[in-house]
Every structure is written in structure tokens, then in C-alpha cells.
Design an enzyme around this catalytic site. Structure first.
Site, PDB file in Angstrom:
ATOM      1  N   ASP A 136      -1.809 -14.705  27.418  1.00  0.00           N
ATOM      2  CA  ASP A 136      -2.692 -13.866  26.599  1.00  0.00           C
ATOM      3  C   ASP A 136      -1.856 -13.289  25.458  1.00  0.00           C
ATOM      4  O   ASP A 136      -0.817 -13.840  25.062  1.00  0.00           O
ATOM      5  CB  ASP A 136      -3.353 -12.795  27.482  1.00  0.00           C
ATOM      6  CG  ASP A 136      -4.711 -12.339  26.968  1.00  0.00           C
ATOM      7  OD1 ASP A 136      -4.736 -11.513  26.038  1.00  0.00           O
ATOM      8  OD2 ASP A 136      -5.741 -12.808  27.487  1.00  0.00           O
ATOM      9  N   ASP A 137      -2.288 -12.185  24.934  1.00  0.00           N
ATOM     10  CA  ASP A 137      -1.654 -11.539  23.787  1.00  0.00           C
ATOM     11  C   ASP A 137      -0.173 -11.253  24.076  1.00  0.00           C
ATOM     12  O   ASP A 137       0.200 -10.964  25.219  1.00  0.00           O
ATOM     13  CB  ASP A 137      -2.377 -10.212  23.535  1.00  0.00           C
ATOM     14  CG  ASP A 137      -2.320  -9.789  22.084  1.00  0.00           C
ATOM     15  OD1 ASP A 137      -1.557 -10.404  21.326  1.00  0.00           O
ATOM     16  OD2 ASP A 137      -3.057  -8.846  21.725  1.00  0.00           O
ATOM     17  N   LYS A 169      -7.873 -19.037  24.099  1.00  0.00           N
ATOM     18  CA  LYS A 169      -8.713 -17.821  24.137  1.00  0.00           C
ATOM     19  C   LYS A 169      -8.631 -17.189  22.765  1.00  0.00           C
ATOM     20  O   LYS A 169      -7.529 -16.957  22.248  1.00  0.00           O
ATOM     21  CB  LYS A 169      -8.192 -16.859  25.210  1.00  0.00           C
ATOM     22  CG  LYS A 169      -8.865 -15.485  25.183  1.00  0.00           C
ATOM     23  CD  LYS A 169      -8.373 -14.613  26.334  1.00  0.00           C
ATOM     24  CE  LYS A 169      -8.906 -13.195  26.239  1.00  0.00           C
ATOM     25  NZ  LYS A 169      -8.432 -12.349  27.347  1.00  0.00           N
ATOM     26  N   ASP A 222      -9.692 -14.089  20.370  1.00  0.00           N
ATOM     27  CA  ASP A 222     -10.114 -12.682  20.444  1.00  0.00           C
ATOM     28  C   ASP A 222     -10.757 -12.225  19.128  1.00  0.00           C
ATOM     29  O   ASP A 222     -10.855 -12.988  18.155  1.00  0.00           O
ATOM     30  CB  ASP A 222      -8.871 -11.842  20.798  1.00  0.00           C
ATOM     31  CG  ASP A 222      -9.196 -10.670  21.700  1.00  0.00           C
ATOM     32  OD1 ASP A 222     -10.362 -10.252  21.735  1.00  0.00           O
ATOM     33  OD2 ASP A 222      -8.261 -10.165  22.368  1.00  0.00           O
ATOM     34  N   TRP A 266     -16.433 -10.342  22.955  1.00  0.00           N
ATOM     35  CA  TRP A 266     -16.907  -9.242  23.825  1.00  0.00           C
ATOM     36  C   TRP A 266     -18.434  -9.140  23.853  1.00  0.00           C
ATOM     37  O   TRP A 266     -18.992  -8.105  24.214  1.00  0.00           O
ATOM     38  CB  TRP A 266     -16.318  -7.884  23.401  1.00  0.00           C
ATOM     39  CG  TRP A 266     -14.885  -7.939  22.993  1.00  0.00           C
ATOM     40  CD1 TRP A 266     -13.852  -8.442  23.733  1.00  0.00           C
ATOM     41  CD2 TRP A 266     -14.320  -7.503  21.759  1.00  0.00           C
ATOM     42  NE1 TRP A 266     -12.676  -8.334  23.035  1.00  0.00           N
ATOM     43  CE2 TRP A 266     -12.933  -7.760  21.805  1.00  0.00           C
ATOM     44  CE3 TRP A 266     -14.862  -6.914  20.617  1.00  0.00           C
ATOM     45  CZ2 TRP A 266     -12.079  -7.458  20.754  1.00  0.00           C
ATOM     46  CZ3 TRP A 266     -14.006  -6.614  19.569  1.00  0.00           C
ATOM     47  CH2 TRP A 266     -12.630  -6.882  19.641  1.00  0.00           C
ATOM     48  N   GLY A 267     -19.099 -10.208  23.380  1.00  0.00           N
ATOM     49  CA  GLY A 267     -20.565 -10.196  23.382  1.00  0.00           C
ATOM     50  C   GLY A 267     -21.172  -9.465  22.197  1.00  0.00           C
ATOM     51  O   GLY A 267     -22.380  -9.246  22.163  1.00  0.00           O
ATOM     52  N   VAL A 268     -20.358  -9.110  21.184  1.00  0.00           N
ATOM     53  CA  VAL A 268     -20.889  -8.257  20.107  1.00  0.00           C
ATOM     54  C   VAL A 268     -22.007  -8.938  19.329  1.00  0.00           C
ATOM     55  O   VAL A 268     -22.935  -8.289  18.866  1.00  0.00           O
ATOM     56  CB  VAL A 268     -19.798  -7.761  19.126  1.00  0.00           C
ATOM     57  CG1 VAL A 268     -18.827  -6.813  19.785  1.00  0.00           C
ATOM     58  CG2 VAL A 268     -19.067  -8.913  18.466  1.00  0.00           C
ATOM     59  N   ARG A 312     -17.159 -14.651  26.074  1.00  0.00           N
ATOM     60  CA  ARG A 312     -17.123 -13.371  26.773  1.00  0.00           C
ATOM     61  C   ARG A 312     -18.429 -12.640  26.514  1.00  0.00           C
ATOM     62  O   ARG A 312     -18.919 -12.607  25.387  1.00  0.00           O
ATOM     63  CB  ARG A 312     -15.940 -12.546  26.277  1.00  0.00           C
ATOM     64  CG  ARG A 312     -14.653 -12.751  27.078  1.00  0.00           C
ATOM     65  CD  ARG A 312     -14.584 -11.865  28.321  1.00  0.00           C
ATOM     66  NE  ARG A 312     -14.516 -10.468  27.907  1.00  0.00           N
ATOM     67  CZ  ARG A 312     -13.382  -9.863  27.549  1.00  0.00           C
ATOM     68  NH1 ARG A 312     -12.225 -10.509  27.584  1.00  0.00           N
ATOM     69  NH2 ARG A 312     -13.388  -8.600  27.182  1.00  0.00           N
ATOM     70  N   ASP A 317     -13.900  -5.234  28.091  1.00  0.00           N
ATOM     71  CA  ASP A 317     -12.747  -5.604  28.918  1.00  0.00           C
ATOM     72  C   ASP A 317     -12.914  -5.083  30.342  1.00  0.00           C
ATOM     73  O   ASP A 317     -13.256  -3.922  30.563  1.00  0.00           O
ATOM     74  CB  ASP A 317     -11.463  -4.996  28.336  1.00  0.00           C
ATOM     75  CG  ASP A 317     -10.967  -5.794  27.144  1.00  0.00           C
ATOM     76  OD1 ASP A 317     -11.717  -6.659  26.645  1.00  0.00           O
ATOM     77  OD2 ASP A 317      -9.828  -5.543  26.708  1.00  0.00           O
TER      78      ASP A 317
HETATM   79  C1  GLA Z   1      -8.863  -7.778  24.015  1.00  0.00           C
HETATM   80  C2  GLA Z   1      -9.444  -8.805  25.006  1.00  0.00           C
HETATM   81  C3  GLA Z   1      -8.630  -8.772  26.293  1.00  0.00           C
HETATM   82  C4  GLA Z   1      -7.167  -9.089  25.977  1.00  0.00           C
HETATM   83  C5  GLA Z   1      -6.640  -8.120  24.942  1.00  0.00           C
HETATM   84  C6  GLA Z   1      -5.270  -8.539  24.428  1.00  0.00           C
HETATM   85  O1  GLA Z   1      -9.024  -6.479  24.452  1.00  0.00           O
HETATM   86  O2  GLA Z   1     -10.783  -8.532  25.264  1.00  0.00           O
HETATM   87  O3  GLA Z   1      -9.136  -9.691  27.226  1.00  0.00           O
HETATM   88  O4  GLA Z   1      -7.075 -10.418  25.535  1.00  0.00           O
HETATM   89  O5  GLA Z   1      -7.495  -8.044  23.811  1.00  0.00           O
HETATM   90  O6  GLA Z   1      -4.778  -7.651  23.452  1.00  0.00           O
END
Ligand code: GLA
Length: 456
Positions: A78-79, A153, A155, A190-192, A208, A212
Site C-alpha cells: 500500500d502507500d 490499488k 487511491d 471510497w465510494g464518493v 471501494r 476506511d
Molecule cells: C486511503 C485508503 C486506505 C489506504 C490509505 C493509504 O485512506 O482508503 O485504504 O490506502 O489511503 O494512505
């Protein structure tokens, strides 16, 4: 699940269930994510504190703990993996965290038979402040392909309001297609912008749907509630993503809560991405993650997501059709509190609520215990469900023969849980059940603890 395994399963389903070909066709033409992706992601436990050693150890553990065997094959960073862009505008891995470089890491992951996932952002910066891919989509997609990436993924942080979500996500989709490398594209807006409504299906393999997730029961329930009504939009090649699994993260969920989280995410057909530190995961959490028959609901070839079909306050029943005329069920007891005033409760599902003809004789299998219950049921089934547990069952009509009864099987497989539901009907059994909660009064149960008096 490996792509080839999914294809074999899909092929088998098409052969066996030829009358239902429509049901198993992918939303996407590219044949990726025919079933929801399963794997591991670094974010829930490690945040940006990831490095080469951790990822390689996690790859080893996915195999050693038997997780890869049951389908967790995508290992995703991830990040926090990158450093700033080079003068040529290239994204590179952090030299201190990944001294051997990202291609070498990808090679290591592939050498274990796993797939390599990575993370970027559809804005100028990732959520943790590293370079995002907006404006660099093509160059970054080529870079990811050169690392051997199989999953991205993507974001949604720091994008200006006038840079439309669909444009930003489509730009990366096009760029990934130009690489000629099959890369599963996992949207994280995030579904926005209601990605389930269609636009995301055309460009990605999952989206998504929620905020979170966090390792606590309220967060699990919030993401579950945000998933209700979305099952109808998912299908092979394009899945609702209720966010990653919190099983084994910080030991903050009870065993029942972990079971409920896992059974529900499986039935919703959310991608199953482990978020735990595999170096010290407990046996209990591991057993939840490896529950084969729960995973089988998630990976079922019919590819229909489960939906809430019955609700009465804190008592909820979720259901999905499974290939071959069966039903997957999760009974959730979300009563508040944890005192002995809220003991195990009984919940009843009626065949009319899960698209089975009344009177149809069916076996019921307990998917956690992996046992068939000793008798058949013909119009309803009552389960005992502990506080915050997700009891999971498979209901299978008896004596259905794939050849002889293919029309009936097609009919049963064609049931969709979102049609006409959720149902708030009051069952007679609900009233009988209250006296059962007087713990001094014993009602007759079978050897597995299921009520004999109310099960027909
Ligand atoms: C957002 C995503 C999380 C994660 C973080 C990483 O909040 O929704 O799932 O990937 O960023 O910074």
C-alpha cells in the site's frame, strides 16, 4: 485465486450449467478478477512502515501458513513504498526501504507463485504524501508493468475538485491497458462518486464502496451497512470492495466478531485482503481466514453477491445464490452489549425469503463446522447465533441432478437476493424464541445445538 484456477472453475461451471451462461459471464472482457481477488495488503497493520524484508517474509508466510493454498495469492504494497520522482519523472521505490529495487521484489514474489500488487493515487499526492500518478498515468503504468506488477490499488487523495473523478480513474485504466500486461485495477475512491452505478465497471475490477475500515466492531458494522443495496451492481470481473480484512489486526475483535466480519465479507463477494501481521497471527485468526467453505462462498462461480434478506433490529440474515441451486447464508447477531443479558439468540430463515419453493427438502451445512446437519429441512431453518457472531450455512435442495433437473437448477440459480427484499416479516419462531432466552427453561435441541421445536 490464481487466474488459471478461476478459469478452470469457470469453464467447469459453463459446461455443467450451460443454461446459465449469462450468470457467469464477466463484466469485464479481459478475464481478470472473475472471482474476487484474495491476498494480503500492508496498510491495516503497517501503514507506511513497510520494507523489503517484511514483504519477503510475508510472501514466505503466505505459503508456509497455507494461506496461498486456500487462495490468498496477491501480495500488495500500500502507500509508502515509493520515494520522490527521479529527474526523468519516474516513480521509484524508496532506496532505504527496498534496496534491491521493486523489480527484484516483484521477481521474489513471483518466484513464490504469488502476484505482486502496488499502490498509487489518482491525485497529485498519495494520502501519505508521496507522489501521486495524476498527469503521469502512462509513465507510471509502464513503470508498474516493468516492476512485474499484477494488481494496482488506486487511491483518491488530494485531487482538486474540478478534476473529475471519472476522468482521473479512466486515465489510469487506459494507461494500464496500453502496457499489455494483465493488471487487476482496484479503484479506491471510497465510494464518493457511486462507483457501483456503472462507470467503474467499464474501467476496473473492483471499487471501494466505503470509508476506511478500522480494527473495531463499529467500523465493521459501518462498512457492512454501507454495503447494503449494492449487491446487484457486482459480478464476475467487477466487485464491490468493502475494504480490507481486520481479522488478526491488533487482536481488537472478539473471535465471534472476526467470524462475522469474514463470513459477511465473503458473502458480499468483497475482495478478501488480509491486513494482519502474519509473523505473529494467532491460530484462531488464522483458522478464520482459512475457513475453506466460507471462502468457497466468496469464490463461487455463479458470482452473485449476497444481500440482506431479513432484518429485525439487531438480527440480520444475508443470503446469496450459489452455483447449483444452493444458497449461502450468514446469520448476524449484532445485539449491543456483551453481558449475559444478551445471550445466544435464534434466527429463522424461511425458504420464501431465499427463493426456494416452500416444501422443497434441503440439506443444511454448517460452513464453520464443515458438517451437514443430520436431517433435512423443508420450509425453514432456525440457527442459534452467539453475540456478534456470523453463523454461516449452505442450503442445498436434496436430489437435484445436474442433467435431469437443469431447468430447476437454472431457476434456483436465477434468484437474486435484492429482488423484493429486505423483508421485515415477523416469524412465529421469533416469539417462541423469547422464552428460550429465559436461560432456566430448556428447549429440546439436536446434538449440534439447533432447536428441534421450531425447525420444520
Ligand atoms: C486511503 C485508503 C486506505 C489506504 C490509505 C493509504 O485512506 O482508503 O485504504 O490506502 O489511503 O494512505
Amino acid at each position: 485465486m490464481h487466474r488459471c484456477e478461476a478459469c478452470i472453475l469457470l469453464g467447469t461451471a459453463i459446461l455443467l450449467l450451460s443454461t446459465q451462461f449469462k450468470c457467469v459471464q464477466s463484466l469485464n472482457e479481459d478475464g481478470l478478477a472473475v472471482t474476487p481477488v484474495m491476498g494480503w495488503n500492508s496498510w491495516n497493520t503497517f501503514g507506511t512502515y513497510i520494507d523489503e524484508e517484511l514483504i519477503k517474509t510475508t510472501a514466505d508466510l503466505l505459503l508456509e501458513l497455507g494461506l496461498a493454498d486456500v487462495g490468498y495469492t496477491t501480495l500488495s504494497l500500500d502507500d509508502g513504498w515509493s520515494s520522490n520522482r527521479t529527474e526523468d519523472g519516474l516513480l521509484i521505490g524508496s532506496k532505504s526501504k527496498f534496496p534491491s529495487g521493486m523489480k527484484a521484489l516483484g521477481d521474489y514474489i513471483h518466484s513464490k507463485g504469488l502476484k505482486f500488487g502496488i499502490y498509487s493515487d489518482a491525485g497529485p499526492m498519495t494520502c501519505a504524501g508521496w507522489p501521486g500518478s495524476r498527469g503521469y498515468e502512462e509513465i507510471d503504468a509502464q513503470t508498474f508493468a516493468s516492476f512485474g506488477v499484477d494488481y494496482l490499488k488506486y487511491d483518491n487523495c488530494f485531487a482538486p475538485a474540478d478534476d473529475w473523478v471519472i476522468d482521473r480513474y479512466t486515465a489510469m485504466s487506459r494507461a494500464l491497458k496500453k502496457t499489455d500486461r494483465p493488471i487487476v485495477y482496484s479503484l479506491c475512491d471510497w465510494g464518493v462518486l457511486d462507483p457501483w452505478l456503472g462507470w467503474a465497471k467499464n474501467i476496473s475490477h473492483s471499487w471501494r464502496t466505503t470509508q476506511d475500515i478500522a480494527p473495531n466492531w463499529d467500523s465493521i458494522l459501518a462498512n457492512l451497512d454501507s454495503s447494503i443495496g449494492l449487491a446487484q451492481f457486482a459480478g464476475p470481473g467487477g466487485w464491490n470492495d468493502a475494504d480490507m480484512l481486520e481479522i488478526g489486526v491488533g487482536n481488537s475483535l472478539t473471535h465471534n466478531q472476526e467470524r462475522a466480519h469474514f463470513a459477511l465479507w465473503s458473502l458480499l463477494k468483497s475482495p478478501l485482503l488480509i491486513g494482519a501481521d502474519l509473523r505473529n497471527i494467532t491460530t484462531d485468526s488464522l483458522n478464520v481466514l482459512k475457513a475453506k467453505e466460507i471462502i468457497a462462498m466468496n469464490q463461487d462461480v455463479l458470482g452473485v453477491a449476497g444481500e440482506l434478506v431479513w432484518k429485525q433490529g439487531p438480527k440480520e440474515i444475508y443470503a446469496a445464490p450459489l452455483a447449483g441451486g444452493s444458497r449461502g447464508l450468514v446469520f448476524l447477531n449484532r445485539h449491543c452489549g456483551g453481558t449475559n443479558q444478551y445471550p445466544t439468540i435464534n434466527m429463522t430463515v424461511h425458504w420464501s425469503e431465499i427463493g426456494l419453493p416452500d416444501g422443497m427438502e434441503a440439506w443444511v451445512r454448517d460452513l464453520w463446522r464443515q458438517i451437514d446437519l443430520p436431517r433435512t429441512y423443508n420450509s425453514s431453518f432456525t440457527a442459534s447465533v452467539e453475540l456478534h457472531d456470523g453463523a454461516a450455512f449452505k442450503v442445498t435442495p436434496v436430489s437435484l441432478d445436474l442433467k435431469r433437473d437443469h431447468k430447476m437448477i437454472a431457476l434456483l440459480d436465477g434468484w437474486r437476493p435484492w429482488k423484493g427484499n429486505p423483508s421485515f416479516v415477523v416469524h412465529n419462531e421469533d416469539l417462541a424464541e423469547l422464552s428460550e432466552r429465559n436461560m432456566s427453561m430448556e428447549l429440546p435441541r439436536d446434538e449440534y445445538g439447533y432447536l428441534l421445536s421450531v425447525s420444520k
